[in-house]
Design a protein around this motif. Structure first.
Motif, mmCIF file in Angstrom:
data_model
loop_
_atom_site.group_PDB
_atom_site.id
_atom_site.type_symbol
_atom_site.label_atom_id
_atom_site.label_comp_id
_atom_site.label_asym_id
_atom_site.label_seq_id
_atom_site.Cartn_x
_atom_site.Cartn_y
_atom_site.Cartn_z
ATOM 1 N N LEU A 215 42.087 30.358 129.127
ATOM 2 C CA LEU A 215 40.994 29.401 128.987
ATOM 3 C C LEU A 215 41.413 28.160 128.207
ATOM 4 C CD1 LEU A 215 38.051 31.868 128.214
ATOM 5 C CD2 LEU A 215 38.648 30.796 130.406
ATOM 6 N N LEU A 216 42.575 28.212 127.564
ATOM 7 C CA LEU A 216 43.076 27.084 126.788
ATOM 8 C C LEU A 216 43.849 26.076 127.634
ATOM 9 C CD1 LEU A 216 44.451 29.062 123.709
ATOM 10 C CD2 LEU A 216 42.303 27.782 123.824
ATOM 11 N N VAL A 217 44.141 26.442 128.872
ATOM 12 C CA VAL A 217 45.004 25.592 129.709
ATOM 13 C C VAL A 217 44.507 24.153 129.824
ATOM 14 C CG1 VAL A 217 45.933 25.291 132.031
ATOM 15 C CG2 VAL A 217 45.977 27.550 130.961
ATOM 16 N N PRO A 218 43.184 23.899 129.964
ATOM 17 C CA PRO A 218 42.743 22.497 130.067
ATOM 18 C C PRO A 218 43.089 21.641 128.847
ATOM 19 C CG PRO A 218 41.031 23.966 130.854
ATOM 20 C CD PRO A 218 42.075 24.837 130.216
ATOM 21 N N LYS A 219 43.390 22.266 127.713
ATOM 22 C CA LYS A 219 43.742 21.524 126.503
ATOM 23 C C LYS A 219 45.253 21.284 126.387
ATOM 24 C CE LYS A 219 39.900 23.487 123.841
ATOM 25 N NZ LYS A 219 39.519 24.245 122.613
ATOM 26 N N ILE A 220 46.011 21.827 127.331
ATOM 27 C CA ILE A 220 47.472 21.783 127.262
ATOM 28 C C ILE A 220 48.016 20.562 127.999
ATOM 29 C CG2 ILE A 220 49.560 22.958 128.070
ATOM 30 C CD1 ILE A 220 48.151 25.618 127.499
ATOM 31 N N ASP A 221 49.000 19.932 127.383
ATOM 32 C CA ASP A 221 49.699 18.816 128.012
ATOM 33 C C ASP A 221 51.194 19.094 127.935
ATOM 34 O OD1 ASP A 221 50.225 16.407 129.228
ATOM 35 O OD2 ASP A 221 50.065 15.239 127.380
ATOM 36 N N ALA A 222 51.597 20.220 128.489
ATOM 37 C CA ALA A 222 52.995 20.672 128.401
ATOM 38 C C ALA A 222 53.360 21.421 129.673
ATOM 39 C CB ALA A 222 53.172 21.592 127.187
ATOM 40 N N GLY A 223 54.615 21.319 130.075
ATOM 41 C CA GLY A 223 55.088 22.130 131.181
ATOM 42 C C GLY A 223 55.184 23.580 130.752
ATOM 43 N N PHE A 224 54.956 24.512 131.682
ATOM 44 C CA PHE A 224 54.943 25.923 131.314
ATOM 45 C C PHE A 224 55.765 26.779 132.260
ATOM 46 C CE2 PHE A 224 52.155 25.788 127.828
ATOM 47 C CZ PHE A 224 52.083 27.065 127.287
ATOM 48 N N LEU A 225 56.311 27.849 131.664
ATOM 49 C CA LEU A 225 56.991 28.908 132.408
ATOM 50 C C LEU A 225 56.340 30.224 132.003
ATOM 51 C CD1 LEU A 225 59.360 30.168 134.063
ATOM 52 C CD2 LEU A 225 60.706 30.117 131.942
ATOM 53 N N VAL A 226 55.849 30.977 132.979
ATOM 54 C CA VAL A 226 55.254 32.284 132.723
ATOM 55 C C VAL A 226 56.023 33.301 133.554
ATOM 56 C CG1 VAL A 226 53.166 33.694 132.769
ATOM 57 C CG2 VAL A 226 52.997 31.228 132.319
ATOM 58 N N ALA A 227 56.869 34.086 132.889
ATOM 59 C CA ALA A 227 57.718 35.076 133.555
ATOM 60 C C ALA A 227 57.095 36.451 133.347
ATOM 61 C CB ALA A 227 59.127 35.026 132.986
ATOM 62 N N ILE A 228 56.671 37.076 134.434
ATOM 63 C CA ILE A 228 55.879 38.306 134.377
ATOM 64 C C ILE A 228 56.715 39.505 134.819
ATOM 65 C CG2 ILE A 228 53.780 39.442 135.226
ATOM 66 C CD1 ILE A 228 52.734 36.588 135.899
ATOM 67 N N ALA A 229 56.630 40.596 134.067
ATOM 68 C CA ALA A 229 57.318 41.831 134.454
ATOM 69 C C ALA A 229 56.612 42.458 135.654
ATOM 70 C CB ALA A 229 57.331 42.816 133.287
ATOM 71 N N GLU A 230 57.381 43.072 136.531
ATOM 72 C CA GLU A 230 56.800 43.657 137.738
ATOM 73 C C GLU A 230 55.794 44.754 137.408
ATOM 74 O OE1 GLU A 230 58.667 44.500 141.948
ATOM 75 O OE2 GLU A 230 59.190 46.140 140.581
ATOM 76 N N ASN A 231 56.081 45.600 136.416
ATOM 77 C CA ASN A 231 55.132 46.668 136.135
ATOM 78 C C ASN A 231 53.884 46.153 135.410
ATOM 79 O OD1 ASN A 231 56.482 46.331 133.651
ATOM 80 N ND2 ASN A 231 56.245 48.488 133.099
ATOM 81 N N ASP A 232 53.993 45.019 134.684
ATOM 82 C CA ASP A 232 52.801 44.394 134.116
ATOM 83 C C ASP A 232 51.913 43.868 135.244
ATOM 84 O OD1 ASP A 232 53.443 44.876 131.483
ATOM 85 O OD2 ASP A 232 54.403 42.923 131.177
ATOM 86 N N ASP A 233 52.551 43.278 136.248
ATOM 87 C CA ASP A 233 51.788 42.763 137.390
ATOM 88 C C ASP A 233 51.110 43.892 138.154
ATOM 89 O OD1 ASP A 233 51.095 40.594 139.350
ATOM 90 O OD2 ASP A 233 52.314 41.862 140.662
ATOM 91 N N GLU A 234 51.767 45.026 138.254
ATOM 92 C CA GLU A 234 51.159 46.170 138.943
ATOM 93 C C GLU A 234 49.911 46.659 138.223
ATOM 94 O OE1 GLU A 234 54.393 48.880 139.034
ATOM 95 O OE2 GLU A 234 55.352 47.965 140.790
ATOM 96 N N ARG A 235 49.915 46.557 136.897
ATOM 97 C CA ARG A 235 48.763 47.001 136.115
ATOM 98 C C ARG A 235 47.619 46.002 136.171
ATOM 99 N NH1 ARG A 235 53.156 48.602 131.765
ATOM 100 N NH2 ARG A 235 53.355 50.831 132.143
ATOM 101 N N ASP A 236 47.955 44.718 136.325
ATOM 102 C CA ASP A 236 46.926 43.673 136.357
ATOM 103 C C ASP A 236 47.325 42.608 137.372
ATOM 104 O OD1 ASP A 236 44.837 42.002 135.866
ATOM 105 O OD2 ASP A 236 45.420 41.481 133.806
ATOM 106 N N PRO A 237 47.219 42.927 138.656
ATOM 107 C CA PRO A 237 47.712 42.008 139.690
ATOM 108 C C PRO A 237 46.926 40.703 139.801
ATOM 109 C CG PRO A 237 46.548 43.859 140.683
ATOM 110 C CD PRO A 237 46.714 44.188 139.236
ATOM 111 N N GLU A 238 45.712 40.657 139.254
ATOM 112 C CA GLU A 238 44.911 39.448 139.358
ATOM 113 C C GLU A 238 45.276 38.407 138.301
ATOM 114 O OE1 GLU A 238 42.727 38.657 141.756
ATOM 115 O OE2 GLU A 238 43.500 40.498 142.690
ATOM 116 N N ALA A 239 45.960 38.839 137.247
ATOM 117 C CA ALA A 239 46.237 37.919 136.141
ATOM 118 C C ALA A 239 47.020 36.695 136.593
ATOM 119 C CB ALA A 239 46.991 38.647 135.032
#
Length: 295
Positions: A215-239
């Motif tokens: 929810l903080l993203v609209p306040k951000i003025d920076a490039g981002f990298l979000v590297a997600i583990a495969e098993n984290d994605d399996e637990r929460d695929p919508e994230a």
């Protein structure tokens, strides 16, 4: 998400890789980490110091490393739930070899100086993890979204006072596991100073709470990298979908990817689930992020 990886998960992966603690410690911790983290092709002579940073809540111990000559963009490196230790110092040193002034911080300084992980532990194997996990959870419980920002501001102030830091260039923030969210919080709180943020197998980036990092993203003025583990994605695929929509809607550039074949915690070289190939790919994406955004 840090506590979702069970000891059984770690042990199964650890054994599948044919690793054991003796194999690493036989050669010595420094040698083991050096073998696991390649040196940058642009490696430079470095200055390494243990420093103390004044914060609103006390004095934080940290490791500061930077090229011996010149002024450079600064980076704040937050460790995972197991705190500051040789592996993260080595990662900070490697980043400094690519031309950055890096501050590796102890997030638990309020209640604990130093580190949870012994100096001679090259790998946090299932046995060691079981031993230090209760203390790590206890220490993590002393932190909050508020402390992430107040500490972050203090670290930025410290860096901006260093002769080795180019204050005309923006600062990068990177976090692992529970501190992946700190990159979001700092970037949102200091958009004028934070130019790049990176989260590696970050936990709790999308929640149903009012202070959810996404929810903080609209306040951000920076490039981002979000590297997600495969098993984290399996637990929460919508994230990942929620994160992509948040960044796209705000017009904030972000690279969001699930790294195939990885388990939560795959990036630090002392992790029992360290995946060298994917950790190296994530590292190269980090360097690209900083190259583009910390100008």
């Amino acid at each position: 998400m840090c506590d979702e990886l069970t000891n059984e998960d770690v042990e199964a992966y650890f054994l599948s890789q044919g690793m054991n603690r003796r194999n690493f410690t036989k050669a010595g911790l420094g040698a083991a980490l050096a073998m696991m983290l390649p040196i940058s092709a642009r490696a430079q002579d470095l200055v390494e110091t243990n420093v103390t940073v004044k914060t609103p809540d006390g004095e934080a111990d940290a490791y500061f490393v930077h090229p011996a000559k010149g002024r450079h963009p600064a980076v704040i490196l937050w460790p995972d739930i197991f705190g500051m230790r040789p592996a993260f110092r080595q990662m900070g040193k490697r980043l400094a070899e690519s031309g950055y002034a890096v501050l590796v911080v102890n997030p638990y300084y309020r209640t604990m100086k130093g580190q949870l992980v012994p100096d001679d532990a090259a790998v946090i194997d299932p046995e060691l993890r079981k031993e230090i996990w209760p203390k790590a959870r206890e220490q993590a419980g002393t932190l909050s979204p508020t402390t992430a920002v107040t500490d972050g501001r203090a670290f930025v102030k410290f860096l901006d006072q260093q002769p080795s830091v180019d204050t005309d260039r923006q600062i990068g923030v990177m976090g692992y596991c529970m501190t992946g969210s700190y990159a979001f919080r700092m970037a949102a709180a200091m958009p004028e100073r934070i130019g790049a943020g990176a989260s590696f197998h970050g936990g709790g980036l999308v929640t149903d709470k009012e202070d959810s990092p996404h929810l903080l993203v609209p306040k951000i003025d920076a490039g981002f990298l979000v590297a997600i583990a495969e098993n984290d994605d399996e637990r929460d695929p919508e994230a990942k979908t929620v994160l992509r929509k948040a960044f796209d809607s705000a017009g904030v550039p972000a690279e969001i990817e699930v790294y195939e074949g990885t388990l939560h915690g795959w990036c630090p070289p002392d992790s029992a689930v360290y995946n060298r190939a994917q950790a190296e790919r994530a590292w190269q994406r980090l360097l690209a992020l900083f190259e583009q955004n910390l100008a």
